[in-house]
Structure formats: C-alpha cells, structure tokens
Write a protein that holds these residues in place. Structure first.
Motif, mmCIF file in Angstrom:
data_model
loop_
_atom_site.group_PDB
_atom_site.id
_atom_site.type_symbol
_atom_site.label_atom_id
_atom_site.label_comp_id
_atom_site.label_asym_id
_atom_site.label_seq_id
_atom_site.Cartn_x
_atom_site.Cartn_y
_atom_site.Cartn_z
ATOM 1 N N THR A 9 0.833 -1.212 0.000
ATOM 2 C CA THR A 9 0.000 0.000 0.000
ATOM 3 C C THR A 9 0.864 1.256 0.000
ATOM 4 O O THR A 9 0.628 2.209 -0.753
ATOM 5 N N GLY A 166 -9.949 1.355 -0.167
ATOM 6 C CA GLY A 166 -9.486 2.628 0.365
ATOM 7 C C GLY A 166 -8.488 3.366 -0.482
ATOM 8 O O GLY A 166 -8.048 4.460 -0.121
ATOM 9 N N TYR A 212 -7.125 6.070 1.858
ATOM 10 C CA TYR A 212 -7.770 6.245 3.162
ATOM 11 C C TYR A 212 -7.975 4.837 3.709
ATOM 12 O O TYR A 212 -8.933 4.148 3.350
ATOM 13 N N LYS A 213 -7.028 4.428 4.558
ATOM 14 C CA LYS A 213 -7.003 3.014 4.925
ATOM 15 C C LYS A 213 -6.404 2.837 6.314
ATOM 16 O O LYS A 213 -5.464 3.535 6.691
ATOM 17 N N PHE A 214 -6.974 1.933 7.062
ATOM 18 C CA PHE A 214 -6.417 1.562 8.350
ATOM 19 C C PHE A 214 -5.290 0.576 8.112
ATOM 20 O O PHE A 214 -5.473 -0.486 7.509
ATOM 21 N N VAL A 215 -4.118 0.935 8.583
ATOM 22 C CA VAL A 215 -2.956 0.063 8.452
ATOM 23 C C VAL A 215 -2.680 -0.681 9.750
ATOM 24 O O VAL A 215 -1.759 -1.490 9.832
ATOM 25 N N LYS A 218 -5.505 0.883 15.276
ATOM 26 C CA LYS A 218 -5.833 2.281 15.516
ATOM 27 C C LYS A 218 -5.038 3.229 14.629
ATOM 28 O O LYS A 218 -5.028 4.436 14.871
ATOM 29 N N ASP A 219 -4.368 2.703 13.640
ATOM 30 C CA ASP A 219 -3.521 3.521 12.760
ATOM 31 C C ASP A 219 -4.220 3.721 11.430
ATOM 32 O O ASP A 219 -4.530 2.745 10.723
ATOM 33 N N LEU A 220 -4.501 4.990 11.106
ATOM 34 C CA LEU A 220 -5.185 5.348 9.860
ATOM 35 C C LEU A 220 -4.201 6.050 8.922
ATOM 36 O O LEU A 220 -3.578 7.043 9.302
ATOM 37 N N LEU A 221 -4.070 5.537 7.727
ATOM 38 C CA LEU A 221 -3.214 6.149 6.708
ATOM 39 C C LEU A 221 -4.090 6.936 5.730
ATOM 40 O O LEU A 221 -5.021 6.396 5.140
ATOM 41 N N GLN A 222 -3.788 8.216 5.585
ATOM 42 C CA GLN A 222 -4.533 9.076 4.675
ATOM 43 C C GLN A 222 -3.544 9.933 3.890
ATOM 44 O O GLN A 222 -2.722 10.642 4.470
#
Length: 306
Positions: A9, A166, A212-215, A218-222
């Motif tokens: 990703t 995402g 826009y993805k949870f990696v 609780k970690d969100l990659l945007q």
C-alpha cells in the motif's frame, strides 16, 4: 493488515505521489523570470508563409470582446471571461505574417497629439536649431475588422475514477471553446473582401489519487495528491486570431485579392494545407445541408372533405 500488504500500500501511494510530483511545477519555477510569450501551433505557419508581391497597408481600429461574458463566481463578477487585448494579438500576427504593414489606428489620438507637439517645434526662436521633419500619415488600403464573437463553457465534460480497498484515483476534464471572426474591408468602396471565423478549444483536466485506509488497529493512513492543468485562454485566443489571419491570406490568394512574389509558391505546403482545410469545410457543410431535390418531396396529403 499484514506487513506485506502495508508495504504494498505504501509503495503504491508513494509511486502515485512521485508521479504527480514529477508533473507538477516545482516552487523554484513558479518564481521564474519573465520570458517571451510562447508561440502557438499556428505561429509557425504564420511566419513560414511565402512572401507577397507587396505588403498591404492595413489598419486595425479594434478587436473587441463581443461575448459580454464574465468569469463565474466566486472568481469575479466584474472580470471578463476572455482577454481584452485582441487587437494587440492581431497586430502582432499581421506583422509576423510578413504580408501586412499595420498602421496605428487604435490609439490614433495619442499619435495625433504627438504630431501636434512636433509641429509646434517647427518654428523655434533659435534658427540654428535642427527642426525634426514630420511627414504625412500613411493611409491604409484595407481595414481588418472583427472580434471575439463567442466563448462557450463546458462544451464537453467527463471523467473516470476507481477505488479499491481505500485506494482511489480519478481524472476529470473540461472543454471550452472560443470563436473569433476576422474580415478585410476595402476602404475605397467598403466592400468586404474576405471573412473567416475560427474556433479553438480550451482544454482543462484534473487528476487526483488518494488513500484512506487503516494500516493497524488504531492507525489510519490518509494521503492525497492531485494535479490540475488549465490551458491559458489568452494563448488560445492568440492561436485563433493567428489562424484567422492565415486563412484570410490564403482566401485572398484564391480570390486574387493579392498576389505572391513567385507564382510557384502557390504550391507551398502551408498554403495548400490551409486550402485543403477550406475545402474540407465546404464538404462538411454540404453533408450537413443536403441539396434540395424536388423529386424526393412527398406530396401533401389531401384534406378530407366534410
């Protein structure tokens, strides 16, 4: 998400961002030095026309914006949609062609004022002073009239997009059109010698990519990246005016309004290409407007008697 999926990703997002960054303008180029206005595609045709038998003295009193359109809000409700300097582009195109010698008419009052000042110096008190000689104004043989007659927004719009897990990407485009009309008028009798209208498309597009993805739990990659390209409207107006000037010259050669230095230049590649364009225009017009054939007209149905 496992470690391999996360790396894939991040690699995809990094590649998309680097691709758009390579197309974008770097900050150091934004503050670049002023340069000459870039030539258009038609500029080469304009400067490579074969030489005329004699240059034509031509006057331009104005090349106004006849559309009356303003930029949509929130840009400005008092700013015109197209440039108001069409006459400057026209005079430059006339000089670049080598077929016309433009004479100043748009700001004629300023020229007359300076000539009055110079004539006032013709009788100085000091007789040994050199008096500048002033000649008569050169009269024009023809007048070039016309203007920007149309500006159509959103003639064609479209786009495409895709999103998966995402990760998204999209592209949008818009096509506008500007149309100018140009004609030559004989000052001796007011006859319109030639008239032509040219249309130039104005192309704009926008490309966006994002993720826009949870990696992690609780970690969100945007991440987002985009690129927008708008074709300068003034350069499109310039190209349409230059194309109109070339077409007027070629029409004048065809109608024997003016002549070439060498008759063999009639077979010049540039001249023949614009002649072919005129012939294609006539052929397309015949396809749209079919000729009248009375044998194919259905007879009117007789009205039924009461």
């Amino acid at each position: 998400m496992n470690r391999f999926a996360l790396r894939a990703t991040l690699a995809l997002v990094s590649a998309a961002v680097l691709t758009l960054s390579g197309c974008a303008v770097s900050p150091q180029n934004v503050a670049g030095n002023a340069t000459l206005t870039p030539p258009t595609r038609v500029t080469r045709d304009l400067v490579h026309l074969p030489p005329p038998k004699g240059r034509v003295l031509a006057a331009v009193y104005g090349f106004r914006d006849l559309t009356g359109q303003y930029k949509p809000s929130p840009d400005s409700s008092f700013s015109s949609q197209v440039t108001q300097g069409g006459a400057s582009f026209l005079v430059a195109a006339m000089r670049d062609s080598g077929w016309f010698t433009p004479v100043e008419r748009e700001n004629l009052q300023d020229l007359l004022t300076e000539r009055k000042i110079m004539r006032a110096l013709e009788t100085p008190d000091d007789k040994n002073r050199v008096i500048p000689q002033i000649g008569a104004l050169a009269p024009a043989s023809i007048i070039l009239e016309g203007g920007i007659v149309a500006y159509d927004s959103n003639v064609k719009t479209g786009g495409a997009g895709v999103a998966y897990l995402g990760i998204s990407g999209s592209q949008q485009y818009r096509v506008d059109q500007v149309t100018v009309n140009l004609r030559t008028v004989d000052i001796r009798n007011g006859q319109i010698l030639n008239s032509v209208s040219t249309t130039k498309t104005i192309y704009s597009y926008q490309v966006d990519v994002g993720v826009y993805k949870f990696v992690g739990f609780k970690d969100l990659l945007q991440a987002e990246a985009g690129l927008t390209r708008n074709e300068p409207a003034q350069l499109c107006v310039k190209e349409a005016i230059e194309s109109a000037v070339v077409h007027l010259i070629v029409q004048g050669l065809k109608n024997q309004t003016w002549a070439l230095t060498d008759d063999k230049d009639w077979y010049d590649q540039t001249v023949q290409r614009y002649l072919q364009e005129n012939q294609n225009y006539v052929a397309d017009m015949d396809k749209v407007n079919t000729s009248y054939d009375p044998t194919k007209v259905e007879p009117e149905k007789a009205s039924s008697g009461g």
